[in-house]
Design a protein around this motif. Sequence first.
Motif, PDB file in Angstrom:
ATOM      1  N   LEU A  84       0.858  -1.182   0.124  1.00 12.53           N
ATOM      2  CA  LEU A  84      -0.048  -0.045   0.081  1.00 12.53           C
ATOM      3  C   LEU A  84       0.982   1.307  -0.138  1.00 12.53           C
ATOM      4  O   LEU A  84       1.771   1.424   0.771  1.00 12.53           O
ATOM      5  N   ASN A  85       0.779   2.215  -1.009  1.00 14.32           N
ATOM      6  CA  ASN A  85       1.417   3.331  -1.103  1.00 14.32           C
ATOM      7  C   ASN A  85       0.781   4.389  -1.155  1.00 14.32           C
ATOM      8  O   ASN A  85      -0.057   4.854  -1.856  1.00 14.32           O
ATOM      9  N   PRO A  86       0.633   5.233   0.015  1.00 10.63           N
ATOM     10  CA  PRO A  86       0.088   6.344   0.299  1.00 10.63           C
ATOM     11  C   PRO A  86       0.543   7.630  -0.473  1.00 10.63           C
ATOM     12  O   PRO A  86      -0.460   8.551  -0.937  1.00 10.63           O
ATOM     13  N   HIS A  87       1.683   7.556  -1.211  1.00 16.07           N
ATOM     14  CA  HIS A  87       1.866   8.632  -1.983  1.00 16.07           C
ATOM     15  C   HIS A  87       1.344   8.725  -3.259  1.00 16.07           C
ATOM     16  O   HIS A  87       0.838   9.889  -3.612  1.00 16.07           O
ATOM     17  N   ASP A  88       1.006   7.747  -3.981  1.00 13.88           N
ATOM     18  CA  ASP A  88       0.315   7.668  -5.249  1.00 13.88           C
ATOM     19  C   ASP A  88      -1.074   6.808  -5.040  1.00 13.88           C
ATOM     20  O   ASP A  88      -1.711   6.711  -6.023  1.00 13.88           O
TER      21      ASP A  88
END
Length: 352
Positions: A116-120
């Motif tokens: 899970l990548n909150p940046h993109d």
Amino acid sequence: MRKTGRIILVVWAVLMTIIAGGLTTFEAMRIFGKQNLDSKSATTSPMFDEEMAGGPAENSAVWENDWVRYNGNVYDYNEDITTFLIMGIDKDDEVVKEVQEGTDGGQADALFLLVLNPHDESIKIIGINRNTMTDVDIYDDYGRYMTTTIAQIAVQHGFGNGMEESCEYQVKAVSNLFYQLPIHGYAAINMSAISTINDIVGGVDVTVLEDLTKWDSKLVEGAQVHLEGESAFHYVKSRDVKLFGSSDRRLERQRQYLNGFIKAARTMSMENSNAAIDLFTAISDKMVTDITADEISYLAPYMTRYSFDASDFMMIDGETQKNGQYEEFYVDEDDLYKTIIEVFYEKVDYAD
């Protein structure tokens, strides 16, 4: 500041905010969930050797320890990413049971990293071939470490007690394969849970990739099938071990199935905000996990909002070889390194 000190400060700050009326219980659970996840990983970033990671120019004074060079560019590890190891354990037991120390913990026939990548705001999944040859720790019947040898990564879970101990062994093996990649949680699910999980989301549509009529007459190659019950179980688990590369083809089926499952699960979650909790509850007796309710509360909104499509499901290139009666998969180290950079790192504006 030491990790223990940081945890105490966060807990204190959250408690004070709750007392002041500034947070709902759900919001507080989400904050605790994030802190818990950050504290679980044994490492803080992958650890490449100097030849792979590179370093600063001779006269440069600016360089971070977790930076790496790749194709002429500099990249920084994304510390806000959260990574989970999902394991499908080759056990048909209706209930997860502790076993005696030894090799009866069950092999990890399915291995996936959920990222899970909150940046993109993206979800990515990395499929790991169960026959991947890598370092595996060997333990005796009393749980004492004996040695480390090169073996199929799936056998690592078999050591230990079939519960948390086995999961921790498997997490370590996968983390090491990915150069000590931080892993923030795990879920090991008995294969017997597949039918239950599948039917909870209303079933999954697939175009059958290979003939599986030996196990289910509906699973004819090329047929479009709405998988329900035992059909889902056979589609995800079954393979003819007499055929070379059967594990590779099964992994491709698992990738196809998971793409469809995620689509169905996200649709269900949009209709039912408690869907993630309901799913975990339904299979709790068939699963071993260190993911807690507050962590699920933290993660659930992101799982429904973050983008995901078929291109976000990745596989590591490599070659399958036959060694006696067993198949061995040797990863392409260049592709592994490339995948780690693409998924877990971000480009840095850096000039030598």
